[in-house]
Design a protein around this motif. Structure first.
Motif, mmCIF file in Angstrom:
data_model
loop_
_atom_site.group_PDB
_atom_site.id
_atom_site.type_symbol
_atom_site.label_atom_id
_atom_site.label_comp_id
_atom_site.label_asym_id
_atom_site.label_seq_id
_atom_site.Cartn_x
_atom_site.Cartn_y
_atom_site.Cartn_z
ATOM 1 N N GLU A 1 0.829 -1.204 0.000
ATOM 2 C CA GLU A 1 0.000 0.000 0.000
ATOM 3 C C GLU A 1 0.866 1.257 0.000
ATOM 4 O OE1 GLU A 1 -2.386 -0.586 3.440
ATOM 5 O OE2 GLU A 1 -3.941 -1.757 2.382
ATOM 6 N N LEU A 2 1.952 1.211 0.780
ATOM 7 C CA LEU A 2 2.841 2.367 0.865
ATOM 8 C C LEU A 2 3.689 2.527 -0.397
ATOM 9 C CD1 LEU A 2 4.040 1.979 4.567
ATOM 10 C CD2 LEU A 2 2.613 3.823 3.658
ATOM 11 N N ASP A 3 4.030 1.418 -1.024
ATOM 12 C CA ASP A 3 4.912 1.460 -2.194
ATOM 13 C C ASP A 3 4.424 0.461 -3.237
ATOM 14 O OD1 ASP A 3 6.943 1.795 -3.979
ATOM 15 O OD2 ASP A 3 8.449 0.719 -2.813
ATOM 16 N N PRO A 4 3.332 0.769 -3.948
ATOM 17 C CA PRO A 4 2.741 -0.177 -4.902
ATOM 18 C C PRO A 4 3.611 -0.466 -6.115
ATOM 19 C CG PRO A 4 1.676 1.963 -5.072
ATOM 20 C CD PRO A 4 2.559 2.019 -3.859
ATOM 21 N N GLU A 5 4.660 0.335 -6.317
ATOM 22 C CA GLU A 5 5.499 0.147 -7.498
ATOM 23 C C GLU A 5 6.705 -0.751 -7.230
ATOM 24 O OE1 GLU A 5 4.624 1.690 -10.635
ATOM 25 O OE2 GLU A 5 2.837 1.703 -9.382
ATOM 26 N N ASN A 6 6.706 -1.446 -6.114
ATOM 27 C CA ASN A 6 7.848 -2.289 -5.772
ATOM 28 C C ASN A 6 7.592 -3.735 -6.184
ATOM 29 O OD1 ASN A 6 9.453 -4.137 -3.870
ATOM 30 N ND2 ASN A 6 10.480 -2.171 -3.719
ATOM 31 N N ALA A 7 8.382 -4.237 -7.115
ATOM 32 C CA ALA A 7 8.172 -5.565 -7.675
ATOM 33 C C ALA A 7 8.336 -6.674 -6.639
ATOM 34 C CB ALA A 7 9.133 -5.800 -8.844
ATOM 35 N N GLU A 8 9.362 -6.579 -5.784
ATOM 36 C CA GLU A 8 9.614 -7.657 -4.824
ATOM 37 C C GLU A 8 8.519 -7.759 -3.783
ATOM 38 O OE1 GLU A 8 11.324 -10.912 -3.017
ATOM 39 O OE2 GLU A 8 11.787 -10.017 -4.953
ATOM 40 N N SER A 9 8.050 -6.638 -3.262
ATOM 41 C CA SER A 9 6.978 -6.673 -2.262
ATOM 42 C C SER A 9 5.713 -7.276 -2.856
ATOM 43 C CB SER A 9 6.701 -5.256 -1.745
ATOM 44 O OG SER A 9 7.842 -4.711 -1.126
ATOM 45 N N GLN A 10 5.387 -6.880 -4.092
ATOM 46 C CA GLN A 10 4.209 -7.428 -4.760
ATOM 47 C C GLN A 10 4.374 -8.937 -4.972
ATOM 48 O OE1 GLN A 10 1.407 -5.898 -5.519
ATOM 49 N NE2 GLN A 10 1.941 -3.736 -5.236
ATOM 50 N N PHE A 11 5.587 -9.366 -5.315
ATOM 51 C CA PHE A 11 5.837 -10.787 -5.538
ATOM 52 C C PHE A 11 5.638 -11.586 -4.252
ATOM 53 C CE2 PHE A 11 8.550 -14.519 -5.603
ATOM 54 C CZ PHE A 11 8.204 -15.106 -6.809
ATOM 55 N N GLN A 12 6.190 -11.083 -3.157
ATOM 56 C CA GLN A 12 6.081 -11.815 -1.899
ATOM 57 C C GLN A 12 4.633 -11.928 -1.433
ATOM 58 O OE1 GLN A 12 8.418 -13.533 -0.643
ATOM 59 N NE2 GLN A 12 10.179 -12.706 -1.732
ATOM 60 N N LEU A 13 3.853 -10.868 -1.625
ATOM 61 C CA LEU A 13 2.444 -10.928 -1.229
ATOM 62 C C LEU A 13 1.685 -11.897 -2.137
ATOM 63 C CD1 LEU A 13 0.209 -9.994 0.617
ATOM 64 C CD2 LEU A 13 -0.101 -7.967 -0.827
ATOM 65 N N GLY A 14 1.995 -11.876 -3.428
ATOM 66 C CA GLY A 14 1.376 -12.837 -4.341
ATOM 67 C C GLY A 14 1.713 -14.263 -3.966
ATOM 68 N N ALA A 15 2.968 -14.500 -3.563
ATOM 69 C CA ALA A 15 3.396 -15.843 -3.173
ATOM 70 C C ALA A 15 2.648 -16.318 -1.930
ATOM 71 C CB ALA A 15 4.895 -15.866 -2.924
ATOM 72 N N LEU A 16 2.360 -15.385 -1.024
ATOM 73 C CA LEU A 16 1.580 -15.751 0.168
ATOM 74 C C LEU A 16 0.173 -16.175 -0.249
ATOM 75 C CD1 LEU A 16 1.135 -15.946 3.219
ATOM 76 C CD2 LEU A 16 0.560 -13.511 3.205
ATOM 77 N N TYR A 17 -0.450 -15.424 -1.135
ATOM 78 C CA TYR A 17 -1.792 -15.779 -1.590
ATOM 79 C C TYR A 17 -1.775 -17.094 -2.370
ATOM 80 C CZ TYR A 17 -3.469 -11.138 -0.219
ATOM 81 O OH TYR A 17 -3.829 -10.024 0.501
ATOM 82 N N GLU B 1 -6.586 -13.408 -5.726
ATOM 83 C CA GLU B 1 -5.748 -12.366 -5.129
ATOM 84 C C GLU B 1 -4.311 -12.473 -5.635
ATOM 85 O OE1 GLU B 1 -6.667 -9.812 -3.109
ATOM 86 O OE2 GLU B 1 -8.687 -10.470 -3.574
ATOM 87 N N ALA B 2 -3.831 -13.702 -5.751
ATOM 88 C CA ALA B 2 -2.455 -13.907 -6.209
ATOM 89 C C ALA B 2 -2.256 -13.339 -7.611
ATOM 90 C CB ALA B 2 -2.114 -15.397 -6.188
ATOM 91 N N VAL B 3 -3.216 -13.579 -8.486
ATOM 92 C CA VAL B 3 -3.102 -13.101 -9.873
ATOM 93 C C VAL B 3 -2.914 -11.595 -9.921
ATOM 94 C CG1 VAL B 3 -4.449 -12.715 -11.980
ATOM 95 C CG2 VAL B 3 -4.254 -15.016 -11.034
ATOM 96 N N LYS B 4 -3.664 -10.871 -9.093
ATOM 97 C CA LYS B 4 -3.570 -9.403 -9.097
ATOM 98 C C LYS B 4 -2.144 -8.945 -8.817
ATOM 99 C CE LYS B 4 -8.293 -8.813 -7.342
ATOM 100 N NZ LYS B 4 -9.106 -8.362 -6.181
ATOM 101 N N LEU C 1 2.114 -16.459 -11.992
ATOM 102 C CA LEU C 1 0.914 -15.912 -12.606
ATOM 103 C C LEU C 1 0.178 -17.007 -13.369
ATOM 104 C CD1 LEU C 1 -0.923 -13.547 -13.432
ATOM 105 C CD2 LEU C 1 0.682 -13.073 -15.303
ATOM 106 N N ALA C 2 0.915 -17.771 -14.168
ATOM 107 C CA ALA C 2 0.302 -18.854 -14.933
ATOM 108 C C ALA C 2 -0.331 -19.896 -14.014
ATOM 109 C CB ALA C 2 1.355 -19.508 -15.826
ATOM 110 N N LEU C 3 0.375 -20.278 -12.966
ATOM 111 C CA LEU C 3 -0.140 -21.279 -12.029
ATOM 112 C C LEU C 3 -1.452 -20.841 -11.397
ATOM 113 C CD1 LEU C 3 3.205 -22.247 -10.288
ATOM 114 C CD2 LEU C 3 1.687 -23.851 -11.453
ATOM 115 N N ASN C 4 -1.574 -19.548 -11.130
ATOM 116 C CA ASN C 4 -2.781 -19.059 -10.474
ATOM 117 C C ASN C 4 -3.886 -18.686 -11.451
ATOM 118 O OD1 ASN C 4 -2.421 -18.748 -7.341
ATOM 119 N ND2 ASN C 4 -0.428 -18.307 -8.264
#
Length: 359
Positions: A165-181, A189-192, A211-214
């Motif tokens: 939320e604080l830094d939506p343009e960060n690829a690694e943070s987005q990846f880690q959250l997707g991996a949790l989902y 949620e993971a796909v997003k 992305l493909a897996l989800n």
């Protein structure tokens, strides 16, 4: 099923970056960086998007004009970390000698140590980072990842969400959250988040893989196929190489009855991850379907020789497959052997149903 790489989040991915901007810490020699603010912001944006070659070019200019700016050390450390270079450790240490309480510096160093397998020290540094600033995106992201690794998924997830939320343009943070989902089986949620990652960094092979897996569970087959193919295009040898992409795509193609193409990818998968039981098991199943009984037998026996990974292919599944293969080969004695093993092997225990042993 993603690289059950300890599985979950073996979330062991290559080092990528996690902060919103390269700030000049208040307790550093701010004068040494005066006039470089705009260039440092541009540098940070490219580091966060994993555009390391662009970042290196900009860093060269900043070093020429502001050689004593401490942020240069941190940027160099992040770039070296992304390359998997051991010298990143020395650069991080030198930066923290100059700016010992910088939460971003502590967080980046912790992230590097995770990928080097130094989890205890990474845990300590991530805790120190979040203690310095509870709103620093880099600190939130790496602390969230550590908590998830410590099976504190709810708390870790909250930190990752806040970081994104604080830094939506960060690829690694987005990846880690997707991996949790992905791990908690929330594909929508993971796909997003994985889509956001590849929008930021189109060369992030593991993000295309996830992305493909989800995309498969909700039935977005064509989109999943395109994601797998894109991932394979950018999956080059090196620090960020995804060794499970061929395996996942091979399984995907087998489910679509594209057997010859599936075999090509599973053939590559057993070379890339030869100690992973599932690769041999799935190629054995494919060879059985294709009538390649001798190779199916060899693959299944290899699968049987490997240790069962948590959450992976069970002994029971391997024995059942071997019985089928030996019956097709007309080897009744061996088929009966595995039929007996199948009957004697207990089914897996459902999580949470284990009886509690008296203390």
């Amino acid at each position: 099923m993603k690289a059950l790489y300890g599985s979950v989040l073996c979330l062991a991915t290559a080092v990528r970056c996690m902060a919103t901007t390269i700030e000049v810490p208040a307790n550093s020699n701010a004068g040494a960086c005066a006039g470089a603010e705009v260039q440092l912001d541009f540098l940070s944006t490219n580091l966060n998007r994993n555009a390391f070659s662009v970042a290196e070019g900009r860093l060269t200019l900043i070093k020429a004009e502001h050689p004593d700016c401490p942020s240069i050390l941190l940027a160099e450390a992040r770039i070296k970390a992304a390359q998997g270079a051991a010298e990143a450790s020395d650069l991080f240490s030198r930066y923290l000698e100059k700016v010992p309480n910088d939460p971003a510096g502590l967080a980046y160093f912790a992230r590097f140590l995770i990928d080097r397998g130094q989890y205890q020290k990474a845990d300590e540094l991530s805790d120190a980072a979040i203690s310095q600033d509870v709103n620093n995106p880099a600190a939130l992201a790496v602390r969230g990842e550590i908590l998830i690794m410590k099976r504190q998924s709810e708390q870790g997830g909250e930190l990752l969400i806040k970081s994104c939320e604080l830094d939506p343009e960060n690829a690694e943070s987005q990846f880690q959250l997707g991996a949790l989902y992905d791990h908690t089986k929330r594909p929508g949620e993971a796909v997003k988040h994985f889509q956001k990652v590849v929008d930021l960094d189109s060369g992030f092979a593991s993000a295309w893989d996830y992305l493909a897996l989800n995309l498969e569970p909700p039935g977005e087959i064509d989109r999943a196929d395109a994601a797998y193919r894109r991932g394979l295009e950018v999956n080059h040898e090196g620090q960020q190489f995804d060794s499970f992409l061929d395996y996942n795509y091979g399984r995907f193609l087998a489910k679509r009855n594209q057997l010859a193409e599936s075999k090509r990818h599973l053939d590559r998968a057993v070379k890339l991850v030869p100690d992973f039981r599932a690769t041999w098991y799935d190629r054995a199943k494919l060879n059985l379907r294709m009538g390649n009984y001798a190779q199916a037998r060899s693959d299944a026996e290899r699968a049987a020789s490997l240790i069962e990974q948590t959450g992976g292919i069970l002994d029971l599944q391997v024995y059942t497959l071997l019985e089928q293969i030996y019956r097709r080969l007309g080897e009744k004695e061996l088929a009966d052997k595995y039929a007996n093993l199948t009957r004697q092997t207990p089914p897996p225990t459902r999580k949470g149903s284990e009886s509690t042993q008296p203390q």
